[in-house]
Design a protein around this motif. Sequence first.
Motif, PDB file in Angstrom:
ATOM      1  N   GLY A 117     -16.487   1.840 -31.423  1.00 29.67           N
ATOM      2  CA  GLY A 117     -15.596   2.707 -30.639  1.00 29.67           C
ATOM      3  C   GLY A 117     -15.622   2.421 -29.160  1.00 29.67           C
ATOM      4  O   GLY A 117     -16.152   3.183 -28.368  1.00 29.67           O
ATOM      5  N   ARG A 118     -15.061   1.267 -28.767  1.00 29.60           N
ATOM      6  CA  ARG A 118     -15.094   0.872 -27.363  1.00 29.60           C
ATOM      7  C   ARG A 118     -14.292   1.830 -26.480  1.00 29.60           C
ATOM      8  O   ARG A 118     -14.733   2.185 -25.389  1.00 29.60           O
ATOM      9  CB  ARG A 118     -14.570  -0.557 -27.212  1.00 29.60           C
ATOM     10  N   GLY A 119     -13.108   2.249 -26.966  1.00 33.45           N
ATOM     11  CA  GLY A 119     -12.297   3.167 -26.183  1.00 33.45           C
ATOM     12  C   GLY A 119     -12.972   4.511 -26.001  1.00 33.45           C
ATOM     13  O   GLY A 119     -12.970   5.082 -24.908  1.00 33.45           O
ATOM     14  N   ALA A 120     -13.567   5.023 -27.071  1.00 30.47           N
ATOM     15  CA  ALA A 120     -14.256   6.308 -26.986  1.00 30.47           C
ATOM     16  C   ALA A 120     -15.466   6.207 -26.060  1.00 30.47           C
ATOM     17  O   ALA A 120     -15.758   7.122 -25.296  1.00 30.47           O
ATOM     18  CB  ALA A 120     -14.685   6.760 -28.379  1.00 30.47           C
ATOM     19  N   ALA A 121     -16.183   5.092 -26.137  1.00 33.37           N
ATOM     20  CA  ALA A 121     -17.341   4.888 -25.265  1.00 33.37           C
ATOM     21  C   ALA A 121     -16.911   4.874 -23.809  1.00 33.37           C
ATOM     22  O   ALA A 121     -17.547   5.495 -22.947  1.00 33.37           O
ATOM     23  CB  ALA A 121     -18.044   3.580 -25.626  1.00 33.37           C
ATOM     24  N   PHE A 122     -15.825   4.162 -23.519  1.00 31.81           N
ATOM     25  CA  PHE A 122     -15.315   4.093 -22.151  1.00 31.81           C
ATOM     26  C   PHE A 122     -14.924   5.478 -21.648  1.00 31.81           C
ATOM     27  O   PHE A 122     -15.253   5.859 -20.515  1.00 31.81           O
ATOM     28  CB  PHE A 122     -14.119   3.150 -22.102  1.00 31.81           C
ATOM     29  N   ARG A 123     -14.231   6.247 -22.476  1.00 36.87           N
ATOM     30  CA  ARG A 123     -13.778   7.569 -22.048  1.00 36.87           C
ATOM     31  C   ARG A 123     -14.960   8.497 -21.787  1.00 36.87           C
ATOM     32  O   ARG A 123     -14.919   9.314 -20.847  1.00 36.87           O
ATOM     33  CB  ARG A 123     -12.850   8.171 -23.103  1.00 36.87           C
ATOM     34  N   GLN A 124     -15.997   8.407 -22.606  1.00 33.36           N
ATOM     35  CA  GLN A 124     -17.162   9.248 -22.373  1.00 33.36           C
ATOM     36  C   GLN A 124     -17.794   8.947 -21.017  1.00 33.36           C
ATOM     37  O   GLN A 124     -18.122   9.850 -20.258  1.00 33.36           O
ATOM     38  CB  GLN A 124     -18.187   9.048 -23.492  1.00 33.36           C
ATOM     39  N   GLY A 125     -17.974   7.658 -20.722  1.00 31.63           N
ATOM     40  CA  GLY A 125     -18.533   7.298 -19.424  1.00 31.63           C
ATOM     41  C   GLY A 125     -17.633   7.722 -18.276  1.00 31.63           C
ATOM     42  O   GLY A 125     -18.107   8.227 -17.248  1.00 31.63           O
TER      43      GLY A 125
END
Length: 215
Positions: A117-125
Amino acid sequence: MPVLLVPFLGVVAVLTVTPGPDMLLVLRNGLRGGSRTAWFTGLGCCAGISLHATAAVLGLSAVLAASATAYSVVKLVGAAYLAYLGMRMLLSALRPATQDTGAVAVQEMASPVGALGRGAAFRQGLFTNVLNPKIALLFLTLLPQFVGAGEPRLRTTAMLAAIFLGLAVVWWRLFTLALGPISQVLRTARVRRVLDGVAGTAMLAIGAKVALEPR
């Protein structure tokens, strides 16, 4: 180059490696999903930093600093987001062990950031840093102190902000690469649930601290 660049680099180095909610998030995601997940979480953190830095250069952070209402709104929204992440992690930790292994779809349901989940990881950060008003105040108060006498304020401030961001990108890259081998060792169902439990509890505690902390 700014005349006060060397002392600025020293201060930024200390601030960058100081633990906070962003480091906890990157650490948890990296130990659970590997260096790639950690890296995209770190990139999201850097994107949040860049937004705050841009706001500070343009003077928008001064509005947040001057308005008690604006500061409180951002602070409470940020605290709520940290609490949301903490609850997702705790729920992941409480799931039966059989749901921590198997198909990728099941893994993604068991974690706020699945292994891919690269997009989800980016959004969390991104949201973890964007919704932290202390970062806005940090740039607002830090950057002007390192503008030397006679230097153009806007250009020097923008350059310092870019250097800050560059150091953050380098730090997160090195940090996330180091997490790769460690995550391979810790990818058992039991260890992942323990990580989620510890990280979720810590994230809830940080969220409560942010919400209750005076302006």
